[in-house]
Structures are given as C-alpha cells and as structure tokens.
Design an enzyme around this catalytic site. Sequence first.
Site, PDB file in Angstrom:
ATOM      1  N   ASP A   1       0.841  -1.200   0.000  1.00 42.16           N
ATOM      2  CA  ASP A   1       0.000   0.000   0.000  1.00 42.16           C
ATOM      3  C   ASP A   1       0.882   1.257   0.000  1.00 42.16           C
ATOM      4  O   ASP A   1       2.048   1.204   0.407  1.00 42.16           O
ATOM      5  CB  ASP A   1      -0.889   0.028   1.243  1.00 42.16           C
ATOM      6  CG  ASP A   1      -1.852  -1.151   1.276  1.00 42.16           C
ATOM      7  OD1 ASP A   1      -2.153  -1.694   0.201  1.00 42.16           O
ATOM      8  OD2 ASP A   1      -2.279  -1.515   2.386  1.00 42.16           O
TER       9      ASP A   1
HETATM   10  N1  URA Z   1      -1.181  -6.048   3.761  1.00 41.14           N
HETATM   11  C1  URA Z   1      -1.706  -4.817   3.796  1.00 41.14           C
HETATM   12  O1  URA Z   1      -2.765  -4.600   4.368  1.00 41.14           O
HETATM   13  N2  URA Z   1      -1.022  -3.815   3.193  1.00 41.14           N
HETATM   14  C2  URA Z   1       0.159  -3.994   2.578  1.00 41.14           C
HETATM   15  O2  URA Z   1       0.754  -3.030   2.064  1.00 41.14           O
HETATM   16  C3  URA Z   1       0.705  -5.288   2.552  1.00 41.14           C
HETATM   17  C4  URA Z   1       0.012  -6.298   3.146  1.00 41.14           C
END
Ligand code: URA
Length: 229
Positions: free
Chosen positions: A101
């Site tokens: 993310d």
């Molecule tokens: N899980 C998440 O919620 N976000 C990420 O960036 C990676 C794994």
Amino acid sequence: MRLDFYLSHVTELARKAAKIAASKGRVTVNGVVVKKANYTVQEGDQICLDDTLLAWPSEGYYLLHKPAGYVCATEDPDHPTVLDLLPSHLGQALKIVGRLDKDTTGLLLLTTDGQWLHRITSPRSACHKRYRMMLADPISDGDLQQLESGVMLNGEPHPTLPAVAERISDCDIYLTIQEGKYHQVKRMLAAVGNKVEELHRDQIGPLSLDADIAPGEFRALTEDEVLYF
Ligand code: URA
C-alpha cells in the site's frame, strides 16, 4: 550512466556502498582505477570490481526499500510511483513483484523475469512475507492466536491460512503470512477489532531487507538470492 549507478545495478552494492568501493580504489574501468562515483560509464567499457569483470545481466532482479508515499503502480496521476525511485531506463523494464500500500514501507522486489515473479506471487508457492506493525490498541494473546489459526476477512468465503504472530510489545507485532490478498494484513487486524497504524515488510521468503539500505534505495540481488525463489 554514472559509475555508482552502474555498480548498484550489476552488483549487490547499494549506491552508497558502491561510492565507497570506488573511493577505495576497488573499481577499474578499462584497466584504470576510477575513484569518482560520478564518472560516466560508456557502453563497451570493461568494468571490474576487485578484479572481477562485471557484466550487465540479461534479466534484472532488484530489491527496493519502499518509502511511504509511493504507490506500487507503473503510472499514477496523483502520486509518485516506486518506479520513479529507479533510473528511468531501468524502471521502464521492471515489473513490481506484489503490491504494498502507499503508506506501507519496506522490502519490495522488482524484476524483468516474469516466471520468477510468478513463482513468488503465485498462491501455490505459499511464499512467506513478514510484516512488522504498530497497532492502534494493545493486542491480546487470544487475538494473536486467532491471527495464527485464521480469521474471516470481509467478503472472503474462507478463513485466512495459518500465519505466525509474534509479540514485540503491547501494540507492536510481527505477522508472517503466506497469502497476498488485497490489504490482507490491515483486514486481518480489523477482523480482530484492531487497526494497523504503521506497516513495514522486512522479509519475503528467506530474503530480508538489509539494515543499511535506506528508504528509497535499491540494489541488485545476488545470484544466490535470485535462486531463493
Ligand atoms: N497487507 C496490507 O494490508 N497492506 C500492505 O501493504 C501489505 C500487506
């Protein structure tokens, strides 16, 4: 291309380490020691590190310390992408291995090799990814056990696969998962009534993010590391 860029593409040295290697006289170009990291390397130059002739690899495999604020996409109208952190000729050729993310930091792999990418991301390979996170609320041992045995995520028909949860302190844990569903870690913590405030990935399979690679820095993987997957 600058010498330190070249070295960080074809060896396991990150840019800072590449600059230091050059300044110590470990690098020659066409047989002459070159200590300046900003020296311009030309096509056809014979470049050696510690007397080993370097060659541009046919496939590229890199690890990047993803900083917060960058999106894992080839293009984005509103935000910088992780490919902006690489020299443009390289960024254009690379595919991002899995997604983090925008606000997540840590270990991200990039490659030109589609089969290698598939081996890491395919659900069949069950490649383990370890995340460290800061939580909004203290987490109980019961919730850690639930995360390990599997929780139901909103909109998913099956519980999550077995995971490993380790407490560092009340609101600080490691979670190692073998799946890669959309926002999986944040949704798993939401499923036990908590909230992820900060998320950082530090391991993919046997590969760990180097402590000396600063956010935004990258390096080529070694041959051994490529063979992990
Ligand atoms: N899980 C998440 O919620 N976000 C990420 O960036 C990676 C794994």
